[in-house]
Scaffold this motif. Structure first.
Motif, short mmCIF file in Angstrom:
data_model
loop_
_atom_site.label_atom_id
_atom_site.label_comp_id
_atom_site.label_asym_id
_atom_site.label_seq_id
_atom_site.Cartn_x
_atom_site.Cartn_y
_atom_site.Cartn_z
N ALA A 42 0.86 -1.19 0.00
CA ALA A 42 0.00 0.00 0.00
C ALA A 42 0.89 1.23 0.00
O ALA A 42 1.62 1.48 0.96
CB ALA A 42 -0.91 0.01 1.22
N SER A 43 0.86 1.97 -1.09
CA SER A 43 1.69 3.17 -1.18
C SER A 43 0.88 4.29 -1.84
O SER A 43 0.40 4.11 -2.97
CB SER A 43 2.95 2.88 -1.99
N PRO A 44 0.69 5.41 -1.11
CA PRO A 44 1.14 5.68 0.25
C PRO A 44 0.35 4.89 1.29
O PRO A 44 -0.69 4.31 0.96
CB PRO A 44 0.89 7.19 0.41
N GLY A 45 0.84 4.91 2.53
CA GLY A 45 0.19 4.11 3.57
C GLY A 45 -1.03 4.79 4.15
O GLY A 45 -1.09 5.07 5.35
N SER A 46 -2.03 5.04 3.32
CA SER A 46 -3.25 5.69 3.78
C SER A 46 -4.34 4.64 3.97
O SER A 46 -4.25 3.52 3.48
CB SER A 46 -3.72 6.72 2.75
N ILE A 47 -5.40 5.04 4.65
CA ILE A 47 -6.53 4.13 4.84
C ILE A 47 -7.15 3.77 3.49
O ILE A 47 -7.64 2.65 3.29
CB ILE A 47 -7.59 4.75 5.79
N ILE A 48 -7.11 4.69 2.53
CA ILE A 48 -7.66 4.41 1.20
C ILE A 48 -6.84 3.34 0.49
O ILE A 48 -7.39 2.37 -0.04
CB ILE A 48 -7.69 5.71 0.36
N ALA A 49 -5.52 3.49 0.51
CA ALA A 49 -4.66 2.50 -0.13
C ALA A 49 -4.76 1.14 0.57
O ALA A 49 -4.74 0.08 -0.08
CB ALA A 49 -3.21 2.98 -0.12
N GLU A 50 -4.89 1.18 1.89
CA GLU A 50 -5.02 -0.08 2.65
C GLU A 50 -6.28 -0.84 2.21
O GLU A 50 -6.24 -2.05 2.00
CB GLU A 50 -5.10 0.22 4.15
N MET A 51 -7.37 -0.12 2.06
CA MET A 51 -8.62 -0.77 1.67
C MET A 51 -8.56 -1.25 0.22
O MET A 51 -9.09 -2.31 -0.11
CB MET A 51 -9.80 0.19 1.86
N LEU A 52 -7.92 -0.49 -0.65
CA LEU A 52 -7.81 -0.90 -2.05
C LEU A 52 -6.97 -2.16 -2.20
O LEU A 52 -7.21 -2.98 -3.11
CB LEU A 52 -7.19 0.23 -2.88
N MET A 53 -5.99 -2.34 -1.33
CA MET A 53 -5.11 -3.51 -1.41
C MET A 53 -5.58 -4.67 -0.54
O MET A 53 -4.93 -5.70 -0.46
CB MET A 53 -3.68 -3.12 -0.98
N THR A 54 -6.73 -4.51 0.12
CA THR A 54 -7.27 -5.59 0.95
C THR A 54 -7.99 -6.62 0.07
O THR A 54 -8.87 -6.25 -0.71
CB THR A 54 -8.27 -5.02 1.99
N PRO A 55 -7.61 -7.89 0.19
CA PRO A 55 -8.29 -8.91 -0.62
C PRO A 55 -9.70 -9.16 -0.11
O PRO A 55 -10.05 -8.82 1.03
CB PRO A 55 -7.41 -10.15 -0.41
N ARG A 56 -10.53 -9.70 -0.95
CA ARG A 56 -11.92 -9.98 -0.59
C ARG A 56 -11.96 -10.85 0.67
O ARG A 56 -11.24 -11.84 0.80
CB ARG A 56 -12.62 -10.70 -1.74
N GLY A 57 -12.83 -10.49 1.57
CA GLY A 57 -12.97 -11.23 2.82
C GLY A 57 -12.00 -10.79 3.92
O GLY A 57 -12.05 -11.31 5.04
N GLY A 58 -11.14 -9.83 3.64
CA GLY A 58 -10.15 -9.42 4.63
C GLY A 58 -10.40 -8.07 5.26
O GLY A 58 -9.59 -7.59 6.05
N TYR A 59 -11.53 -7.43 4.92
CA TYR A 59 -11.77 -6.07 5.41
C TYR A 59 -11.92 -6.00 6.93
O TYR A 59 -11.37 -5.10 7.58
CB TYR A 59 -13.02 -5.49 4.75
N LEU A 60 -12.65 -6.92 7.51
CA LEU A 60 -12.86 -6.90 8.96
C LEU A 60 -11.54 -7.01 9.71
O LEU A 60 -11.27 -6.25 10.65
CB LEU A 60 -13.80 -8.03 9.38
#
Length: 451
Positions: free
Chosen positions: A116-134
């Motif tokens: 995730a670059s930059p390390g923002s909450i937006i980038a973190e969510m975009l790079m989260t695989p399906r089923g891993g959000y929680l």
């Protein structure tokens, strides 16, 4: 401060240089990797910055909210480095927060599909695989909460008042050094020759109390040194005149002072009463005048007779032997008496509290001078002062306060009393003796210039 900054940059380099390649290999095999979140997790930094919003002081506290948004949403983690450098012990908050966050991610099976670059909450969510959000949201949220709680505790009990501007300069220096670039010099305003100094300005938030006392102290020291060709005045930091050569101000206001007076040399201080920088400055000016020709001393103005001064401190507003209270309660007590005496409207009390929240009115030498912000001056009806003594002392931030002088001023009438306070409370020992021996009649005559 430079060494902790180097550690932060080295940590970033290690994360990018080691965790990212290994994480990429894991993600190719398993579809995700927790290693991508060790450095990019925005939770620990968010917790630290929110802690400064709660337990920080002055400019640091007011700037932390915007920094938190930039860090969490924008992913610019370097923005919280200066906040760590001001109080290096608070690095324990993000560190422990990150550890707990990693444990949470590991327990819930969190991780990212790519860096995730930059390390923002937006980038973190975009790079989260399906089923891993929680799992990922829990890891970020818990890291933020733990970092916040630990950082608030450390700031309240171990935090110190430091300059955000200086810390930012140290970060810039460390960043430049890590890239092999020349380290920029810390900004202290313009370079001014001591021989050319003709006007010194003391600047504080409102220009009503602390700066006036500092100006009085230096004016007296210059007079004792035989230097009479330098004007020493006081102004709000937003109204510094453009023809001054030196500006003396609280270190947290030095950035604003440099912007307002780029032509001047900025001297940042911690306390307006008895700052060691005063003697250094006077000696520097004296040495410069011994080494060259100086203008002929200006004719000293004769002080007006005491009877010509209005009586600004009434006996009913001198309160002795008060019991220890919190700084906020002491300010409210002063404000209440101002309202009852017809000096101010009730809204001025909030202005006094706002002034304390921005910059402490404890100015050293066991003295505090509660007064309002520049905006609250419209609530002043007439000039008046309140004096309260606290023999047992009030713990006022990092200062012990035994003499509280509340100020409401529509002009410059109060400067005479402030000058008297400078004379009789220049050191902690002077203030202690004044408080221990004080009587209402003595303080009334002394501070009103009647003896």
């Amino acid at each position: 401060l430079v060494e902790p900054a180097k550690v932060l940059f080295l940590n970033n380099a290690i994360n990018h240089g080691v965790f990212t390649p290994i994480g990429t290999e894991q993600a190719m095999e398993m579809g995700k990797s927790i290693l991508f979140m060790i450095e990019s997790n925005p939770g620990p930094g968010l917790g630290l910055l929110l802690a400064y919003c709660v337990a920080g002081k002055g400019e640091t506290r007011s700037s932390a909210g915007a920094a938190a948004i930039i860090q969490f949403v924008g992913g610019i983690h370097e923005i919280y480095f200066p906040y760590v450098l001001m109080n290096p012990i608070v690095i324990l908050g993000p560190m422990i927060g990150n550890i707990v966050g990693i444990f949470t991610l590991s327990a819930l099976g969190g991780g990212l599909a790519a860096a995730a670059s930059p390390g923002s909450i937006i980038a973190e969510m975009l790079m989260t695989p399906r089923g891993g959000y929680l799992a990922n949201i829990a890891g970020i949220g818990i890291a933020a909460v733990v970092s916040f709680l630990i950082s608030v505790f450390l700031l309240k009990f171990f935090g110190k008042d430091a300059s955000l501007e200086e810390a930012q300069a140290q970060v810039a220096a460390s960043k430049a050094a890590s890239k092999g670039q020349a380290v920029p010099a810390a900004s202290a305003g313009a370079s001014v020759s001591a021989k050319d100094v003709r006007k010194i300005v003391f600047a504080c938030d409102a220009g009503m109390g602390s700066s006036a006392m500092g100006a009085t102290m230096v004016r007296n020291k210059l007079k004792d040194a035989g230097i009479t060709d330098i004007e020493v005045i006081h102004f709000p930091v937003g109204e510094i005149p453009g023809d001054c050569q030196i500006v003396v101000t609280h270190h947290e206001l030095s950035g604003r002072a440099a912007q307002r007076a780029p032509q001047a040399r900025i001297i940042p201080i911690k306390n307006f009463m008895g700052a060691p920088e005063y003697n250094t400055l006077v000696q520097e000016l004296l040495d410069a005048r011994k080494g060259g020709s100086a203008p002929a001393p200006a004719a000293a103005e004769e002080a007006p007779a005491a009877a010509e001064h209005p009586i600004l401190l009434e006996k009913k507003n001198i309160v002795l032997n008060c019991k220890p209270v919190s700084p906020e309660e002491a300010i409210k007590a002063v404000g209440k008496r101002m309202v009852e005496s017809g000096y101010v409207e009730e809204s001025y009390i909030q202005g006094m509290l706002d002034r304390e929240a921005s910059f402490s009115v404890a100015i050293g030498s066991h003295v505090a001078i509660p007064h309002g912000t520049e905006e609250s001056r419209k609530a002043i009806k007439k000039t008046g002062l309140i004096v309260m003594t606290y023999p047992e002392g009030i713990q006022w931030g990092d200062e012990l306060v035994r003499l509280v002088v509340g100020i409401a001023s529509t002009g410059e009438d109060h400067l005479g009393i402030l000058g008297k306070i400078v004379e009789v409370a220049e050191t902690e020992e002077d203030t202690d003796k004044l408080v221990d021996d004080a009587t209402v009649d003595q303080l009334y005559k002394l501070l009103n210039g009647l003896e």
